[in-house]
Design a protein around this motif. Structure first.
Motif, PDB file in Angstrom:
ATOM      1  N   VAL A   1      18.270  47.276  43.932  1.00 34.77           N
ATOM      2  CA  VAL A   1      17.600  46.834  45.162  1.00 34.77           C
ATOM      3  C   VAL A   1      18.560  45.968  45.976  1.00 34.77           C
ATOM      4  O   VAL A   1      19.253  45.107  45.433  1.00 34.77           O
ATOM      5  N   ILE A   2      18.606  46.226  47.274  1.00 32.19           N
ATOM      6  CA  ILE A   2      19.357  45.384  48.216  1.00 32.19           C
ATOM      7  C   ILE A   2      18.336  44.700  49.120  1.00 32.19           C
ATOM      8  O   ILE A   2      17.678  45.345  49.934  1.00 32.19           O
ATOM      9  N   ARG A   3      18.224  43.382  48.962  1.00 34.59           N
ATOM     10  CA  ARG A   3      17.238  42.625  49.741  1.00 34.59           C
ATOM     11  C   ARG A   3      17.833  42.234  51.103  1.00 34.59           C
ATOM     12  O   ARG A   3      19.061  42.186  51.267  1.00 34.59           O
ATOM     13  N   PRO A   4      16.964  41.944  52.066  1.00 30.71           N
ATOM     14  CA  PRO A   4      17.467  41.609  53.416  1.00 30.71           C
ATOM     15  C   PRO A   4      18.443  40.438  53.417  1.00 30.71           C
ATOM     16  O   PRO A   4      19.461  40.468  54.118  1.00 30.71           O
ATOM     17  N   ARG A   5      18.163  39.415  52.617  1.00 28.87           N
ATOM     18  CA  ARG A   5      19.044  38.243  52.614  1.00 28.87           C
ATOM     19  C   ARG A   5      20.419  38.587  52.042  1.00 28.87           C
ATOM     20  O   ARG A   5      21.440  38.067  52.523  1.00 28.87           O
TER      21      ARG A   5
ATOM     22  N   GLN B   1      23.767  37.978  54.317  1.00 34.52           N
ATOM     23  CA  GLN B   1      24.729  36.948  53.922  1.00 34.52           C
ATOM     24  C   GLN B   1      26.093  37.528  53.562  1.00 34.52           C
ATOM     25  O   GLN B   1      27.126  36.932  53.892  1.00 34.52           O
ATOM     26  N   ASP B   2      26.120  38.656  52.872  1.00 35.38           N
ATOM     27  CA  ASP B   2      27.408  39.194  52.434  1.00 35.38           C
ATOM     28  C   ASP B   2      27.274  40.706  52.264  1.00 35.38           C
ATOM     29  O   ASP B   2      26.875  41.195  51.201  1.00 35.38           O
ATOM     30  N   ARG B   3      27.621  41.450  53.303  1.00 37.68           N
ATOM     31  CA  ARG B   3      27.491  42.903  53.244  1.00 37.68           C
ATOM     32  C   ARG B   3      28.492  43.519  52.278  1.00 37.68           C
ATOM     33  O   ARG B   3      28.194  44.526  51.636  1.00 37.68           O
ATOM     34  N   SER B   4      29.649  42.932  52.187  1.00 37.55           N
ATOM     35  CA  SER B   4      30.660  43.475  51.269  1.00 37.55           C
ATOM     36  C   SER B   4      30.174  43.390  49.829  1.00 37.55           C
ATOM     37  O   SER B   4      30.354  44.330  49.038  1.00 37.55           O
TER      38      SER B   4
ATOM     39  N   ALA C   1      23.663  55.788  55.519  1.00 33.93           N
ATOM     40  CA  ALA C   1      22.408  55.887  54.775  1.00 33.93           C
ATOM     41  C   ALA C   1      21.682  54.548  54.731  1.00 33.93           C
ATOM     42  O   ALA C   1      20.454  54.485  54.853  1.00 33.93           O
ATOM     43  N   ILE C   2      22.440  53.463  54.574  1.00 28.88           N
ATOM     44  CA  ILE C   2      21.824  52.131  54.567  1.00 28.88           C
ATOM     45  C   ILE C   2      21.195  51.823  55.919  1.00 28.88           C
ATOM     46  O   ILE C   2      20.078  51.306  56.009  1.00 28.88           O
TER      47      ILE C   2
END
Length: 338
Positions: free
Chosen positions: A180-184, A188-191, A233-234
């Motif tokens: 899971v990738i949460r909004p925060r 904060q750190d896309r990389s 896709a993201i």
């Protein structure tokens, strides 16, 4: 004074249960919900039920709509919307907030509110957030109006794919690998969020499926074969939900199972399906010249097992076939308190 010659008032027919079909909504699945409502309106038996169609526009206005299922179909690859079906561009439908009353009111600016009568049950056919995720169910719980479908908790958990998987695993059910990738995390750190997905792909391989965590099963989903298509896709998944889910590909079959439950528990097994009568083979008077085989060498005919509803306890229902789901005739719809 004799009353024999006085005119008798005709008996009023019994009031039919009134069903409010609520559809549309603010999610990206607005059009699919309208299509679903068209199928429901076309299928409801009008000799047994009164129907009140209520559409929710994409900006959240509750509108009284036309009861015309034929206008709710997909035409030229375009889904319908509530704005096209609404009887007014400004009027709104208000559900009761007092559990002691079930009367629905329709109001327009500058006009006296008009009572639309009581509603016995709400049939929500909303898709996605703001309707399928427990929000509408909570509103109906507060209003004390019975409704069709799952309750608040089941709706909320079923809409959020992450917590649905967590509940499944807590009961010992196996689920596919996911992250899971949460909004925060993304803000904060896309990389770091990308590396999290790449590491997941390193453990489980490509392709991956990137999807909104709280949307339908066919909206915003992308199959990603390599790292080059990940960012696109993201972005597509985040158009529908800032929280995204990434799943590993699974090789297998997809099986859907419908679960029906009434106030007094599961329903009875479905009546057996009707079969076409077997065709009687024609015979001739010409005697056979072949030598009959002994009974031990004759192939046995295989009888197909009669299908039945999943979850039924008895091998076959002894009740006669009746109308309704799985032969159920006397149960009321699921209420908000169940």
């Amino acid at each position: 004074m004799s009353t024999e010659n006085l005119p008798q008032s005709p008996e009023q027919p019994p009031r039919k249960p009134r069903v409010a079909v609520v559809f549309g909504g603010r999610s990206s699945e607005h059009g699919i919900s309208v299509v679903t409502a068209g199928a429901v309106l076309a299928a409801i038996d009008r000799t047994r039920y009164d129907v009140l169609p209520i559409g929710i526009t994409q900006d959240g206005r509750w509108a009284l709509t036309a009861d015309e299922p034929e206008r709710m179909a997909i035409t030229e690859r375009r889904t319908p919307n509530v704005e096209e079906l609404a009887e007014s561009t400004e009027g709104g439908v208000v559900l009761p907030v007092d559990p002691a009353s079930r009367e629905v009111v329709y109001s327009e600016p500058g006009s006296v509110p008009k009572a639309l009568g009581e509603v016995d049950v709400v049939f929500p056919v909303l898709h996605g957030p703001y309707g399928e995720d427990g929000t509408l169910q909570g509103l109906l719980e507060l209003s004390g109006v019975p409704y069709v479908g799952s309750g608040v908790l089941a709706s909320a958990v079923g809409q959020d794919k992450e917590y649905m998987k967590r509940v499944f695993t807590s009961f010992g059910l196996k689920v596919g690998p996911y992250v899971v990738i949460r909004p925060r995390e993304w803000e904060q750190d896309r990389s770091a969020a990308r590396r999290k997905i790449v590491d997941f792909a390193g453990d489980h391989g490509w392709p991956l499926f990137v999807k909104p965590a709280r949307a339908g099963s066919s909206i915003g989903i992308t199959k990603v074969d390599d790292l080059a298509g990940l960012d696109e896709a993201i972005a597509e998944a985040q158009r529908h939900d800032p929280k995204i889910l990434v799943e590993a590909a699974l090789r297998g079959r997809e099986i859907e199972c419908g679960v029906l439950e009434f106030e007094d528990g599961p329903g009875p097994p479905c009546p057996p399906r009707s079969r076409r009568p077997r065709r009687t083979p024609t015979t001739t008077s010409r005697p056979s010249t072949s030598t009959p085989r002994p009974a031990s060498s004759r192939p046995r005919s295989r009888r197909r097992r009669r299908p039945r509803c999943s979850g039924s306890r008895s091998p076959r229902s002894t009740r006669p076939p009746a109308r309704g789901w799985c032969g159920r005739t006397s149960s009321s719809p699921r209420t908000a308190s169940s």
